[in-house]
Design an enzyme around this catalytic site. Structure first.
Site, PDB file in Angstrom:
ATOM      1  N   ASP A  57       0.844  -1.208   0.000  1.00  0.00           N
ATOM      2  CA  ASP A  57       0.000   0.000   0.000  1.00  0.00           C
ATOM      3  C   ASP A  57       0.875   1.252   0.000  1.00  0.00           C
ATOM      4  O   ASP A  57       0.610   2.214  -0.690  1.00  0.00           O
ATOM      5  CB  ASP A  57      -0.889   0.006   1.265  1.00  0.00           C
ATOM      6  CG  ASP A  57      -1.802  -1.228   1.305  1.00  0.00           C
ATOM      7  OD1 ASP A  57      -2.443  -1.499   0.262  1.00  0.00           O
ATOM      8  OD2 ASP A  57      -1.842  -1.931   2.327  1.00  0.00           O
ATOM      9  N   ASP A  74      14.327  19.154  -5.208  1.00  0.00           N
ATOM     10  CA  ASP A  74      15.000  20.431  -5.540  1.00  0.00           C
ATOM     11  C   ASP A  74      16.417  20.484  -5.003  1.00  0.00           C
ATOM     12  O   ASP A  74      16.921  21.550  -4.630  1.00  0.00           O
ATOM     13  CB  ASP A  74      14.191  21.585  -4.952  1.00  0.00           C
ATOM     14  CG  ASP A  74      13.886  21.339  -3.465  1.00  0.00           C
ATOM     15  OD1 ASP A  74      13.114  22.111  -2.874  1.00  0.00           O
ATOM     16  OD2 ASP A  74      14.440  20.353  -2.906  1.00  0.00           O
ATOM     17  N   GLY A  77      18.233  20.709   0.906  1.00  0.00           N
ATOM     18  CA  GLY A  77      17.374  21.737   1.504  1.00  0.00           C
ATOM     19  C   GLY A  77      16.041  21.799   0.781  1.00  0.00           C
ATOM     20  O   GLY A  77      15.709  20.913  -0.027  1.00  0.00           O
ATOM     21  N   HIS A  82       8.131  13.974   0.227  1.00  0.00           N
ATOM     22  CA  HIS A  82       6.689  14.203   0.043  1.00  0.00           C
ATOM     23  C   HIS A  82       6.006  12.843  -0.001  1.00  0.00           C
ATOM     24  O   HIS A  82       6.665  11.814  -0.166  1.00  0.00           O
ATOM     25  CB  HIS A  82       6.377  15.037  -1.201  1.00  0.00           C
ATOM     26  CG  HIS A  82       6.902  14.487  -2.494  1.00  0.00           C
ATOM     27  ND1 HIS A  82       7.608  15.262  -3.399  1.00  0.00           N
ATOM     28  CD2 HIS A  82       6.851  13.244  -3.050  1.00  0.00           C
ATOM     29  CE1 HIS A  82       7.938  14.528  -4.446  1.00  0.00           C
ATOM     30  NE2 HIS A  82       7.497  13.296  -4.259  1.00  0.00           N
ATOM     31  N   GLY A  89      -2.138   3.089  -7.021  1.00  0.00           N
ATOM     32  CA  GLY A  89      -0.973   3.641  -7.728  1.00  0.00           C
ATOM     33  C   GLY A  89      -0.067   4.386  -6.776  1.00  0.00           C
ATOM     34  O   GLY A  89       0.341   3.868  -5.738  1.00  0.00           O
ATOM     35  N   HIS A 117       5.945  12.366   9.608  1.00  0.00           N
ATOM     36  CA  HIS A 117       5.121  13.390   8.939  1.00  0.00           C
ATOM     37  C   HIS A 117       4.584  12.849   7.615  1.00  0.00           C
ATOM     38  O   HIS A 117       3.388  12.908   7.330  1.00  0.00           O
ATOM     39  CB  HIS A 117       5.972  14.644   8.685  1.00  0.00           C
ATOM     40  CG  HIS A 117       5.290  15.713   7.876  1.00  0.00           C
ATOM     41  ND1 HIS A 117       4.805  16.873   8.423  1.00  0.00           N
ATOM     42  CD2 HIS A 117       5.029  15.808   6.534  1.00  0.00           C
ATOM     43  CE1 HIS A 117       4.258  17.632   7.467  1.00  0.00           C
ATOM     44  NE2 HIS A 117       4.385  16.994   6.319  1.00  0.00           N
ATOM     45  N   GLU A 118       5.480  12.287   6.808  1.00  0.00           N
ATOM     46  CA  GLU A 118       5.051  11.829   5.466  1.00  0.00           C
ATOM     47  C   GLU A 118       4.020  10.703   5.565  1.00  0.00           C
ATOM     48  O   GLU A 118       3.063  10.666   4.789  1.00  0.00           O
ATOM     49  CB  GLU A 118       6.270  11.368   4.650  1.00  0.00           C
ATOM     50  CG  GLU A 118       7.285  12.466   4.367  1.00  0.00           C
ATOM     51  CD  GLU A 118       6.664  13.730   3.769  1.00  0.00           C
ATOM     52  OE1 GLU A 118       7.173  14.833   4.032  1.00  0.00           O
ATOM     53  OE2 GLU A 118       5.632  13.623   3.074  1.00  0.00           O
ATOM     54  N   HIS A 121       0.614  11.920   5.769  1.00  0.00           N
ATOM     55  CA  HIS A 121      -0.016  12.130   4.460  1.00  0.00           C
ATOM     56  C   HIS A 121      -0.479  10.797   3.880  1.00  0.00           C
ATOM     57  O   HIS A 121      -1.595  10.690   3.362  1.00  0.00           O
ATOM     58  CB  HIS A 121       0.983  12.755   3.465  1.00  0.00           C
ATOM     59  CG  HIS A 121       1.336  14.182   3.750  1.00  0.00           C
ATOM     60  ND1 HIS A 121       0.407  15.138   4.087  1.00  0.00           N
ATOM     61  CD2 HIS A 121       2.542  14.812   3.752  1.00  0.00           C
ATOM     62  CE1 HIS A 121       1.017  16.298   4.290  1.00  0.00           C
ATOM     63  NE2 HIS A 121       2.303  16.132   4.088  1.00  0.00           N
ATOM     64  N   HIS A 127      -1.687  19.171   5.597  1.00  0.00           N
ATOM     65  CA  HIS A 127      -0.808  19.972   6.472  1.00  0.00           C
ATOM     66  C   HIS A 127      -1.631  20.695   7.539  1.00  0.00           C
ATOM     67  O   HIS A 127      -2.782  21.051   7.318  1.00  0.00           O
ATOM     68  CB  HIS A 127      -0.017  20.974   5.632  1.00  0.00           C
ATOM     69  CG  HIS A 127       1.177  20.340   5.002  1.00  0.00           C
ATOM     70  ND1 HIS A 127       1.678  20.722   3.775  1.00  0.00           N
ATOM     71  CD2 HIS A 127       1.958  19.323   5.433  1.00  0.00           C
ATOM     72  CE1 HIS A 127       2.726  19.982   3.480  1.00  0.00           C
ATOM     73  NE2 HIS A 127       2.929  19.115   4.468  1.00  0.00           N
TER      74      HIS A 127
END
Lengths: 378, 82
Positions: A57, A74, A77, A82, A89, A117-118, A121, A127
């Site tokens: 999952d 990016d 830093g 995420h 999917g 934290h992730e 989500h 958030h």
């Protein structure tokens, strides 16, 4: 939560770690990820199983820059990770930016804290605007000794999945522990077993007493050794399997509960006139047993816990609450029935199955999630 | 550029990227970067400052500039992401 409140419909979720960061030993990555899932398990009915080969999952991976989804990383830093809301999917997947320096300490980017934290989500949390909450989008230095979920996080996840239930096995376990009427002789539990649970816990003349079946362990908070004692060797007339216990240090008295009766002891002596019925304390007839109890010296109040409610008895005015209150209202983060509770220094320690919650009455929140054998030299 | 103008330019670049990544800001033309009180970018800065618990000034003040350079979760702060 996300728009439309996506959440998982099942309670057992699988996760798979697709690759590992070279910054850490794979075992440390496994441990950090597992610890993060355990925190979410501690406040919901959810369980997490690690998948080694198949689809899962929650697919977990480390990547840099563009990595086949819609949001490239990016570099060092900026965005450090995420994750996606529950779904098929990509749904639930968590991606960690390999351009960060991943650590298991408070230096660099702590993997456990970011993963926690992730996975919020991955389970459906959006958030939070509360800078104290785990789900606030900016990562800050965190105090590893404090329970990482804020009430806002707990409210959000329990809105989606409910509280930590008492699973059948826990109930069976606690009913076995609470009502050892079977003739079988319960073996002496292993104090270092991860499955250790207690019938009752109380302070006792500067020590802590952990009751289980027909035994109790005596432990001084600042000494390593632990003594195990047969209850009947201390108080021969007391039945095995104490339900609840609390101490009133200034009277050198300890009160022990079993079923709808209670005894008051001083050292290894049962005071005359006991047992008495718990109704003498002011409980209504429909209360047939106490699950846990403790004496809050600062407030001069004795708290009695019964299933998901509690009563408090004011020693000064000698009066009991007229009706019970919800545990979670006065002790946010403590949900459902508890097995035992005691006060040590300025904290309350609540035992629920295999978990122990350290509660700060000043901050009115859980500050640490501990194992039940936290007090033993395991 | 003199240092402060260059820093200002870098700050504008930073805030624009941040708002695009996390607040669904879409810059259509140069005019979108004009810093009038009710310009699109000013509104977005206020939205971001409100969400992150900053003083809502609509300006690129030092607290705001400092916070947008902190490590963060890569997921946006407002819906509009599916």
């Amino acid at each position: 939560t996300f728009a439309g409140e996506p959440k998982w419909t099942k309670k057992v979720l699988t996760y798979r770690i697709l690759n590992y960061t070279p910054d850490l030993h794979p075992a440390d990555v496994n441990a950090a990820i597992k610890k993060a899932f355990n925190v979410w398990s501690s406040v919901t009915p959810l369980k997490f199983v690690k998948e080694e080969n198949d689809l899962a999952d929650i697919m977990i991976s480390f990547a840099v820059r563009g990595h086949n989804d819609f949001i490239p990383f990016d570099g060092p830093g900026g965005a450090v990770a995420h994750a996606y809301a529950p779904g098929t999917g990509f749904g639930g997947d968590a991606h960690f930016d390999e351009d960060e320096t991943w650590t298991i300490s408070t230096e660099g980017t702590n993997l456990f804290y970011v993963a926690l934290h992730e996975f919020g989500h991955s389970l459906g949390l959006f958030h939070s605007k509360d800078p104290e909450a785990l789900m606030y989008p900016i990562y800050r230095k965190f105090d590893p000794s404090v329970f990482p979920l804020h009430q806002d996080d707990i409210n959000g996840i329990q809105h989606l999945y409910g509280h930590t239930p008492i699973t059948y096995s826990d109930q069976r376990e606690s009913s076995e522990v609470k009502e050892p009427d079977e003739p079988k002789e319960p073996a002496l539990a292993d104090t270092c077993s991860p499955d250790l649970t207690f019938d009752a816990v109380t302070t006792f003349r500067g020590e802590i007493m952990f009751f289980k079946d027909k035994y109790f362990w005596r432990k001084h908070p600042s000494l390593r050794e632990v003594n195990v004692v047969l209850i009947s060797s201390f108080w021969p007339r007391l039945p095995p399997g104490v339900d609840a216990a609390y101490e009133v240090p200034e009277k050198d008295e300890t009160v022990l509960f079993k079923g709808n009766e209670f005894w008051v002891v001083r050292g290894d002596t049962i005071l005359p006139g006991y047992p008495q019925k718990i109704y003498a304390l002011g409980f209504p007839k429909d209360v047939t047993k106490i699950d846990a109890a403790f004496y809050n010296r600062n407030k001069g109040k004795i708290y009695f816990f019964i299933v998901d409610k509690f009563w408090s008895y004011n020693k000064r005015s000698q009066s009991m609450d007229r009706k019970p209150r919800q545990i979670r209202e006065a002790f946010p983060g403590i949900n459902g029935k508890i097995d035992a509770v005691f006060q040590h220094n300025d904290f309350f320690y609540f035992f629920h199955g295999r978990k122990q919650f350290e509660f700060d009455p000043g901050k009115k929140r859980v500050t640490r999630l501990l194992k039940t054998n936290f007090w033993f030299p395991c | 550029f003199p240092a402060d103008t260059r820093q200002k330019k870098e700050g504008i670049q930073l805030i624009q990227t941040y708002l695009e990544n996390y607040y669904n800001f879409k810059k259509d033309g140069e005019s979108d970067l004009i810093w009038k009180n009710n310009s699109p970018i000013t509104k977005k800065i206020k939205e971001m400052q409100d969400f992150l618990g900053l003083e809502v000034t609509g300006k690129l003040d030092s607290d705001t500039l400092d916070l947008i350079q902190q490590p963060r979760c890569g997921f946006p702060d407002i819906a509009g992401f599916s």
